[in-house]
Enzyme design. Structure first.
Site, mmCIF file in Angstrom:
data_model
loop_
_atom_site.group_PDB
_atom_site.id
_atom_site.type_symbol
_atom_site.label_atom_id
_atom_site.label_comp_id
_atom_site.label_asym_id
_atom_site.label_seq_id
_atom_site.Cartn_x
_atom_site.Cartn_y
_atom_site.Cartn_z
ATOM 1 N N GLU A 58 0.814 -1.226 0.000
ATOM 2 C CA GLU A 58 0.000 0.000 0.000
ATOM 3 C C GLU A 58 0.846 1.274 0.000
ATOM 4 O O GLU A 58 0.614 2.188 0.794
ATOM 5 C CB GLU A 58 -0.962 -0.017 1.194
ATOM 6 C CG GLU A 58 -1.913 -1.200 1.168
ATOM 7 C CD GLU A 58 -2.806 -1.292 2.403
ATOM 8 O OE1 GLU A 58 -2.708 -0.398 3.274
ATOM 9 O OE2 GLU A 58 -3.593 -2.256 2.504
ATOM 10 N N GLU B 144 -6.026 -10.830 -1.125
ATOM 11 C CA GLU B 144 -6.837 -10.557 0.070
ATOM 12 C C GLU B 144 -8.320 -10.488 -0.297
ATOM 13 O O GLU B 144 -9.038 -9.587 0.118
ATOM 14 C CB GLU B 144 -6.398 -9.237 0.729
ATOM 15 C CG GLU B 144 -4.931 -9.172 1.108
ATOM 16 C CD GLU B 144 -4.550 -7.861 1.786
ATOM 17 O OE1 GLU B 144 -5.462 -7.157 2.277
ATOM 18 O OE2 GLU B 144 -3.348 -7.537 1.828
#
Length: 837
Positions: A645, A754
């Site tokens: 991220e 995810e």
């Protein structure tokens, strides 16, 4: 003649029209002089080079930046070229040296034609890396040039990569930057040419921190020029006086009456090119250019990947809507050369993706612009220059390896082309020629598509199982379905004659399924299916959970136990206990393990976030953490999320974090290099959310990873987190598929890392669960259809334990088992996709 005597003689030249003071280097035999009339004018009969527009991803700005490249007449990938990086002035752009009055391409064309310099490449960057004339932009541009633009040029053009074949020069602000960048990076540049240097020029002590020792030892040419009426004369003069006092060889040229304009800058460039040539810039580096490997004719050949060109007007252009590259500004008589095209057993058709507002012809010739004509594509109008379509023509059968010449008889834009080639006598799908079509052939095709072990010759022809004229992920999907006996013949076998194989292939039946779990079907399809796990559950605190986990999944990942704060809660004190327990659980149950995550802006310990770090000390912390963790798990974890991220949600650069703010924009490069050193066999991933489809953030991450690959940063894959909202449209899903395919084109693996699909609590569960099931099924089908997608990991598997309600109020039920451990429709939908339904 001694240098002292030579200097005295040059001082005497100060009485001439061009005021000249020179401290000479023995490598620069000529003296500067005003150029003759017409030196910057286009001359009849003089071959002209080509100026192309390029764009590249900059790690300094985290954006795509423009530049222009001059390719000399007769540019060929069979030769190596030296490079001059030529910088513009304040408020200018990459166009100034070509179209803003500089005429650098014309000056170079004429000097090459006169034999005064050897052919070289000139690159004009846009130096405004923060904004026109903004001071921070100077430092940013240095990073941009050294870490992004130079690697891009060296990856995309046939150039030398050593300092003695690289020069930097510029005017005004660009002159100051030439001083600054060149003299402080003498390991990169041997020839420096500041002209009318501006106030951004560093002080002498910063230009020569060692008193000039490196400059005396490494400089091949320092050429300083300015007009006598230029108010900025003092900046170059200051450097000149320092060089005199410290015995640094250089050339200092003053043009009598010259101001701050191209009447000084063009003569300066004209002289610098010749003096750099004499000093060795364009000397033969004695580096043989390897013979191009044969390119199979039935693969897609990008138009911009030519090996030779005769045109000065052709430019590399963008191709809408995908955003790729192609060739445009073609005129009648232009031609492009593509060397060593392998036509195999025989090509009989030609296909190209073209755009044309009118009509024109493309002649296909072999081994010369007037060589054997094998066919002509009559290009029909596509409506305008931005509408591309595939057009085909028949050609005379051609076999073997030949150089292909595309000879243009009028304007056309071309994206790519390919040939229809007859299949091999050993049969489609039998890539290794052993008479069997089985998983070995499928693995060979996967390795080819990932760029690990490219197929060539007959094997590549046999890989085109859908007979499309190119080998891509569609062939992988078709071959996989054939091996699993979902289909019994390849597309087109019923209506296109296929030579009989010399050995009849024996089809491999669908692999034996040892059970009825998801992992059993996934293993048969060659992918890993997994879930994240939190510590209490693999510690057997919930037996039902534990039973499902080991039965259904072939991969696990710690939800939190391997993040920075968990593994190194105190500096240099590591706690691997919980991660080791999950690894032991995985090994007992025949599972593989992903590592998540080494570098992130969240879940860092207070000693790290509150530390008083500088760049070097924080890099040391990063290296120590990555090295210690990956060494501990070396050979046991197959995929690592090295960084998580890091891109800002807007797509406008890296997000603010301790790593970016202290180390700088290049911290990811260091992280991946440290990771590769620690475990050379682990696959290294960048992981992020909202990058699954095509959009600003996704494009920014793709460009970042593409740039990393081009610079040699060891990144293997990208992780799509896949935190979705229920009800994804077909268009959205198609966009995910397109995104995966563009990563395949640059050799990057994609893992779904995810996955969860959250449902608004206001929706009817029965209807919502079926929509959710369809979404899960389509995601699995997308992964199965793309050979660079081999990992399908969900962020949990039961709605009983999920992060969604606490993070997204009003949403829930994101996973494939309900809160009572009953399989939901999504579970069966994934299984159906794995079974090929």
């Amino acid at each position: 003649m001694s240098r002292k005597l030579f200097s005295v003689l040059l001082v005497g030249l100060m009485l001439m029209t061009s005021l000249l003071v020179t401290i000479s280097s023995t490598s620069a035999a000529s003296l500067p002089t005003m150029p003759p009339s017409g030196y910057d004018q286009v001359r009849n009969g003089v071959p002209r080079g080509q100026v192309v527009n390029i764009s590249y991803f900059s790690t300094a700005t985290n954006s795509t930046r423009p530049a222009r490249v001059y390719l000399p007449p007769g540019y060929s990938k069979d030769k190596k070229y030296s490079v001059l990086y030529l910088l513009h002035g304040i408020g200018g752009s990459e166009n100034d040296w070509f179209e803003g009055g500089g005429r650098a391409n014309v000056i170079a064309d004429n000097l090459i034609a006169e034999g005064k310099i050897k052919p070289l490449i000139i690159v004009t960057p846009n130096t405004n890396a923060a904004g026109p004339g903004i001071a921070d932009g100077y430092e940013n541009f240095t990073k941009d040039l050294l870490n992004s633009l130079i690697p891009y040029i060296e990856s995309n053009y046939s150039v030398y990569t050593d300092r003695e074949h690289r020069a930097i020069a510029g005017l005004s602000m660009g002159g100051g930057q030439s001083f600054n960048i060149g003299l402080t990076n003498l390991d990169k540049f041997a020839y420096i040419g500041p002209i009318s240097a501006a106030p951004n020029t560093y002080p002498n002590e910063r230009l020569f921190p060692d008193g000039g020792k490196a400059a005396r030892e490494k400089l091949k040419l320092l050429f300083i020029a300015c007009g006598t009426n230029d108010s900025l004369i003092g900046f170059g003069q200051r450097v000149h006086e320092y060089c005199v006092a410290n015995n640094i060889n250089h050339v200092y040229w003053l043009i009598q009456g010259g101001g701050h304009d191209f009447n000084v800058w063009k003569p300066g460039l004209w002289n610098f090119l010749q003096m750099a040539d004499e000093a060795g810039l364009t000397r033969d580096g004695n580096t043989p250019v390897p013979t191009p490997s044969p390119k199979p004719a039935n693969t897609r050949i990008e138009a911009e990947d030519y090996d030779g060109i005769n045109s000065s007007s052709i430019e590399i252009i963008g191709v809408p809507p995908e955003g790729g590259r192609g060739i445009g500004y073609i005129t009648s008589g232009d031609y492009l050369v593509y060397k060593s095209i392998d036509f195999g057993n025989g090509a009989t058709s030609f296909k190209a993706k073209v755009a044309n507002a009118n009509t024109s012809n493309i002649e296909l010739r072999l081994n010369g612009p007037n060589g054997t004509l094998i066919g002509t594509l009559s290009v029909k109008s596509t409506g305008d220059w931005n509408t591309y379509e595939e057009q085909t023509c028949s050609i005379s059968k051609v076999t073997g390896i030949n150089d292909l010449y595309l000879v243009f008889k009028g304007p056309v834009n071309i994206d790519w082309f390919t040939f229809g080639v007859e299949s091999s006598s050993t049969g489609l799908g039998d890539l290794n020629g052993d008479g069997n079509i089985n998983s070995s052939d499928l693995q060979a095709l996967k390795r080819h598509l990932l760029g690990i072990s490219p197929l060539t010759g007959e094997a590549l022809l046999r890989a085109d199982v859908n007979r499309s004229g190119k080998v891509d992920s569609t062939d992988y999907s078709v071959l996989k379905r054939y091996i699993l006996r979902i289909i019994t013949e390849f597309p087109g076998q019923g209506d296109v004659q296929t030579p009989n194989p010399s050995v009849t292939p024996t089809q491999t039946p669908i692999p034996t399924i040892s059970g009825n779990a998801l992992r059993d079907y996934a293993e048969a399809r060659g992918i890993k299916i997994g879930t994240c796990v939190n510590y209490p559950f693999y510690n057997n605190s919930d037996p039902t959970y534990n039973s499902i986990l080991q039965r259904e999944f072939s991969m696990v990942v710690c939800e939190n136990e391997m993040k920075f704060d968990a593994l190194q809660p105190r500096q240099n004190v590591f706690d691997f206990s919980k991660g080791d327990q999950l690894l032991a659980f995985a090994e007992r149950n025949g599972m593989q393990m992903r590592g998540h995550t080494l570098i992130w802006h969240n879940q860092n310990p207070s000693w790290l976030t509150n530390g008083n770090w500088n760049r070097d000390s924080l890099l040391a912390v990063m290296k120590n953490h990555i090295t210690t963790v990956m060494t501990h798990y070396k050979g046991k974890i197959v995929e690592w999320d090295v960084a998580n991220e890091c891109m800002d949600d807007s797509g406008n650069g890296l997000r603010s974090s301790i790593w970016r703010n202290v180390i700088g924009q290049d911290y990811l490069d260091y992280a991946f290099r440290y990771a590769r050193e620690a475990d050379p066999d682990a696959l290294l991933f960048y992981n992020d959310y909202n990058i699954e489809d095509l959009g600003p953030k996704s494009n920014a991450v793709f460009n970042m990873i593409k740039s990393m690959k081009e610079r040699g940063v060891p990144i293997d894959g990208v992780g799509f987190q896949c935190h979705f909202i229920n009800g994804m449209s077909p268009e959205y899903l198609a966009s995910i598929d397109q995104n995966i395919k563009r990563y395949a084109e640059i050799g990057v693996i994609v893992s779904f890392t995810e996955i969860d699909i959250r449902i608004p609590q206001s929706e009817n569960p029965a209807t919502a669960f079926q929509v959710q099931a369809n979404n899960y099924k389509e995601l699995m089908k997308i992964c199965l259809a793309n050979p660079n997608c081999n990992t399908f990991v969900m962020w949990g598997f039961t709605d009983k334990y999920t992060w969604i309600p606490g993070t997204f109020p009003g949403y829930g039920n994101p996973l494939i088992y309900d809160s009572n451990y009953n399989p939901k429709p999504a579970y069966n939908a994934i299984k159906e996709a794995l079974m090929g339904y």
